[in-house]
Design a protein around this motif. Structure first.
Motif, PDB file in Angstrom:
ATOM      1  N   ARG A 109      22.268  -8.385  36.243  1.00 57.76           N
ATOM      2  CA  ARG A 109      21.332  -8.216  37.346  1.00 57.76           C
ATOM      3  C   ARG A 109      20.173  -7.373  36.848  1.00 57.76           C
ATOM      4  NH1 ARG A 109      22.840  -6.250  43.382  1.00 57.76           N
ATOM      5  NH2 ARG A 109      20.872  -5.219  43.841  1.00 57.76           N
ATOM      6  N   SER A 139      17.479  -4.795  36.288  1.00 53.58           N
ATOM      7  CA  SER A 139      17.380  -3.393  36.674  1.00 53.58           C
ATOM      8  C   SER A 139      16.010  -2.869  36.286  1.00 53.58           C
ATOM      9  CB  SER A 139      18.444  -2.562  35.962  1.00 53.58           C
ATOM     10  OG  SER A 139      18.102  -1.194  36.054  1.00 53.58           O
ATOM     11  N   VAL A 194      15.415  -0.009  35.855  1.00 54.31           N
ATOM     12  CA  VAL A 194      15.641   1.212  35.088  1.00 54.31           C
ATOM     13  C   VAL A 194      15.978   0.916  33.629  1.00 54.31           C
ATOM     14  CG1 VAL A 194      16.949   3.355  34.950  1.00 54.31           C
ATOM     15  CG2 VAL A 194      16.421   2.368  37.184  1.00 54.31           C
ATOM     16  N   ILE A 195      16.903   0.021  33.407  1.00 49.03           N
ATOM     17  CA  ILE A 195      17.296  -0.237  32.015  1.00 49.03           C
ATOM     18  C   ILE A 195      17.355  -1.725  31.695  1.00 49.03           C
ATOM     19  CG2 ILE A 195      18.496   1.873  31.306  1.00 49.03           C
ATOM     20  CD1 ILE A 195      21.032   0.659  32.446  1.00 49.03           C
ATOM     21  N   VAL A 203      21.714  -4.545  34.490  1.00 47.72           N
ATOM     22  CA  VAL A 203      23.034  -3.929  34.629  1.00 47.72           C
ATOM     23  C   VAL A 203      24.049  -5.045  34.818  1.00 47.72           C
ATOM     24  CG1 VAL A 203      22.282  -1.700  35.570  1.00 47.72           C
ATOM     25  CG2 VAL A 203      22.727  -3.606  37.123  1.00 47.72           C
ATOM     26  N   ARG A 212      37.519  -0.486  38.808  1.00 47.85           N
ATOM     27  CA  ARG A 212      36.493   0.343  38.173  1.00 47.85           C
ATOM     28  C   ARG A 212      37.149   1.326  37.202  1.00 47.85           C
ATOM     29  NH1 ARG A 212      33.032   0.947  42.154  1.00 47.85           N
ATOM     30  NH2 ARG A 212      31.553  -0.483  41.218  1.00 47.85           N
ATOM     31  N   LEU A 262      36.406   1.571  33.264  1.00 46.08           N
ATOM     32  CA  LEU A 262      35.941   2.821  32.655  1.00 46.08           C
ATOM     33  C   LEU A 262      36.850   3.236  31.511  1.00 46.08           C
ATOM     34  CD1 LEU A 262      34.940   4.679  35.915  1.00 46.08           C
ATOM     35  CD2 LEU A 262      33.418   4.356  33.950  1.00 46.08           C
ATOM     36  N   ALA A 294      30.685   2.587  28.768  1.00 42.73           N
ATOM     37  CA  ALA A 294      30.110   2.829  30.094  1.00 42.73           C
ATOM     38  C   ALA A 294      29.123   1.738  30.509  1.00 42.73           C
ATOM     39  CB  ALA A 294      29.428   4.195  30.123  1.00 42.73           C
ATOM     40  N   HIS A 295      28.319   1.231  29.550  1.00 43.38           N
ATOM     41  CA  HIS A 295      27.307   0.239  29.927  1.00 43.38           C
ATOM     42  C   HIS A 295      27.912  -1.111  30.275  1.00 43.38           C
ATOM     43  CE1 HIS A 295      27.873  -0.626  25.637  1.00 43.38           C
ATOM     44  NE2 HIS A 295      27.380  -1.815  25.882  1.00 43.38           N
ATOM     45  N   VAL A 319      30.639  -1.371  32.223  1.00 50.20           N
ATOM     46  CA  VAL A 319      31.340  -1.241  33.506  1.00 50.20           C
ATOM     47  C   VAL A 319      30.432  -1.765  34.622  1.00 50.20           C
ATOM     48  CG1 VAL A 319      32.356   0.391  35.141  1.00 50.20           C
ATOM     49  CG2 VAL A 319      32.619   0.748  32.677  1.00 50.20           C
ATOM     50  N   PRO A 320      30.925  -2.674  35.445  1.00 46.50           N
ATOM     51  CA  PRO A 320      30.062  -3.240  36.492  1.00 46.50           C
ATOM     52  C   PRO A 320      29.494  -2.159  37.409  1.00 46.50           C
ATOM     53  CG  PRO A 320      32.102  -4.486  36.322  1.00 46.50           C
ATOM     54  CD  PRO A 320      32.266  -3.278  35.446  1.00 46.50           C
ATOM     55  N   ALA A 321      28.187  -2.242  37.636  1.00 48.67           N
ATOM     56  CA  ALA A 321      27.532  -1.325  38.557  1.00 48.67           C
ATOM     57  C   ALA A 321      27.985  -1.634  39.976  1.00 48.67           C
ATOM     58  CB  ALA A 321      26.019  -1.467  38.448  1.00 48.67           C
ATOM     59  N   ILE A 322      28.184  -2.918  40.215  1.00 45.12           N
ATOM     60  CA  ILE A 322      28.597  -3.346  41.544  1.00 45.12           C
ATOM     61  C   ILE A 322      29.757  -4.324  41.406  1.00 45.12           C
ATOM     62  CG2 ILE A 322      27.886  -4.727  43.560  1.00 45.12           C
ATOM     63  CD1 ILE A 322      25.199  -3.381  43.375  1.00 45.12           C
TER      64      ILE A 322
END
Lengths: 462, 82
Positions: free
Chosen positions: A397, A399, A401-402, A405, A427, A431, A436-437, A439-442
């Motif tokens: 998706r 983002s 920001v980066i 995600v 989650r 984790l 970390a990158h 891991v699903p944000a949603i």
């Protein structure tokens, strides 16, 4: 270009006793022996001689009948699955220079192909051939359409020799074997089962996307299916069905998508006495190899071996295959699919961990999170380990920001009142097991995931 | 729940998930020193988009990048008023 061929599909089927061999679908059973001196086509075989024929029936049975009759007669047969949209059918017909099309008795095609001569293949019109089939037999081109891509499918050029190459013809015909597949027989994976059914001296049961799964499973059980193939997504659906109870095939085959350990374990539990095999094949590269140890991935020892019918190498992270089963080129393209050494790049990314290679996704399906790569399948494998999870789809998706995600859509085995709990458990395991990158944000729970008509998870980015 | 409270809650949640220690946030707290890395921040932003229906970061009109927690709250509040 018409190359003479010694053995058409028809010749290879009827050079031996076909007693007890049959092909069946929801409409009933046809004995193969009935077809030995008969035709199901609405036009004489002579009308198809040397022609480019589009096989565009909605149902599989007309295609199954027409393939049996037209190999060795038509110059080119293009296998068009029913899910191909009209405008793509028209483009495919043009690319293949189709002159004739074969449809089913009840089909009313809405594509705009008025210049094509239409013929039907229909079990109800099976009648004795007026003239004997035996005339010079030509090497028919079998054209398969690629799946899983967006836009007009590519046309992949095969022949009976490349398609039937992986089938062990030395094995004695065994009429007790009953084949079936959740694939459409006009897709590579399904066509392999069709040819095994036709050439292996057994029987074949066709499935239908229009039939409720419970009814299909019931029919497969009644028909005594012994060997059945499908994608991991097909199998996840099967595992959700209550009708699985009596169904006990001896041989369960997965291909077309990554078979992760979770699905292999679940199939082991559901079919404790079955031989469970996951196989690698693609429309372009053909059948590669099968893995019989019921573990995901494949032994590294298979790579680089110079004996055997299929040679495997890994270059630039992708799996490459060299064998007599690979297609030679895309229709309309001049360049060969294989590199100078004869290897076809499958586009499937593999990673060596210890003494085993693991599939980690498709080249191009990669999610780029702030410059770090994520393969959706890798994340899905972790999510799918959760006992409440039926299946999952991980995607990118945008983002601000980066760049991107990772987000996940998850189907639960049954609607859970404890979704929030499941979400935090998923989650937590992501984790624990993933960077970390990755891991699903949603994590979103959905009632179902879209599956392509080929039985693979619909991925927008592949 | 106010926009400020929603943002605070999401930041707290992400920090907890990713095991990050964050300092108490006031309007003048610099986001860069808050303890959230850009991945955490990206996760917060994508979740806020789902929750609030707002994506002020992708708004090309809005060229100011938030520096403080107060800035962050403000761009969401402004976006909600459009």
């Amino acid at each position: 270009m018409q190359v003479k061929s010694d053995h058409s599909l028809w010749d290879r089927i009827f050079c031996r006793d076909t007693t007890g061999c049959s092909i069946s679908d929801t409409g009933g059973t046809i004995q193969i022996a009935e077809l030995a001196r008969a035709s199901s086509l609405s036009m004489p075989l002579a009308a198809f001689r040397g022609r480019s024929v589009l096989l565009a029936a909605r149902d599989q049975m007309p295609a199954a009948l027409a393939l049996l009759e037209l190999d060795g007669i038509a110059a080119r047969i293009t296998l068009c699955p029913p899910d191909v949209p009209n405008e793509h059918v028209e483009a495919v017909a043009a690319e293949a220079n189709a002159e004739m099309a074969i449809i089913g008795p009840a089909d009313q095609p809405s594509w705009n192909l008025e210049h094509l001569t239409l013929a039907t293949a229909d079990r109800a019109q099976i009648r004795p051939l007026a003239v004997d089939r035996h005339q010079s037999c030509i090497a028919t081109e079998w054209i398969l359409l690629t799946s899983g891509t967006t836009g007009v499918p590519k046309l992949v050029r095969h022949s009976l020799a490349t398609l039937a190459g992986p089938i062990d013809i030395a094995a004695p015909p065994d009429p007790r074997i009953v084949w079936s597949t959740f694939y459409d027989i006009r897709r590579y994976g399904g066509l392999q089962i069709y040819l095994r059914g036709m050439l292996g001296g057994g029987s074949l049961v066709l499935t239908s996307g229009h039939e409720p799964l419970a009814d299909t499973l019931c029919r497969l059980t009644k028909s005594g299916v012994t060997h059945i193939s499908g994608t991991p997504s097909h199998w996840r659906r099967v595992l959700m069905s209550r009708a699985i109870g009596e169904f006990a095939p001896g041989n369960v085959r997965l291909s077309g998508e990554i078979a992760d350990q979770t699905i292999l374990e679940r199939l082991k539990t559901a079919f404790p006495n079955a031989r469970i095999v996951h196989a690698f094949a693609s429309t372009e590269a053909g059948v590669g190899f099968e893995v019989t140890d019921r573990r995901e991935g494949f032994p590294a020892a298979m790579v680089g071996r110079q004996d055997g019918a299929v040679r495997i190498k890994v270059a630039d992270g992708t799996l490459r295959l060299k064998s007599a089963h690979t297609a030679d080129r895309y229709l309309g393209a001049t360049n060969q699919l294989a590199d100078d050494d004869g290897y076809v790049d499958t586009g499937d990314l593999v990673e060596l961990r210890g003494d085993r290679y693991f599939f980690i996704g498709r080249r191009g399906g990669i999610i780029n999170v702030g410059g770090q790569k994520v393969h959706p399948e890798e994340v899905e494998a972790v999510i799918n380990q959760h006992p409440a999870v039926h299946s999952s789809l991980v995607k990118s998706r945008k983002s601000p920001v980066i760049g991107a995600v990772v987000v996940a859509e998850v189907v639960l085995k049954q609607p859970a009142s404890t979704a929030a709990e499941v979400e935090s458990e998923i989650r937590a395991s992501c984790l624990r097991e993933l960077a970390a990158h990755k891991v699903p944000a949603i994590i979103r729970f959905v009632p179902a995931l879209a599956v392509t008509p080929g039985g693979k998870l619909m991925r927008n980015n592949t | 729940m106010s926009i400020r409270e929603t943002i605070l809650r999401e930041i707290g949640r992400v920090a907890q998930e990713q095991n990050k220690k964050i300092s108490a946030l006031t309007d003048s707290s610099a986001l860069i020193d808050s303890g959230l890395d850009s991945l955490c921040f990206a996760v917060v932003v994508v979740r806020l988009e789902d929750e609030l229906g707002l994506d002020p970061f992708s708004d090309t009109e809005n060229t100011t990048h938030p520096v403080t927690f107060g800035d962050l709250v403000r761009i969401y509040e402004n976006a909600s008023e459009v």
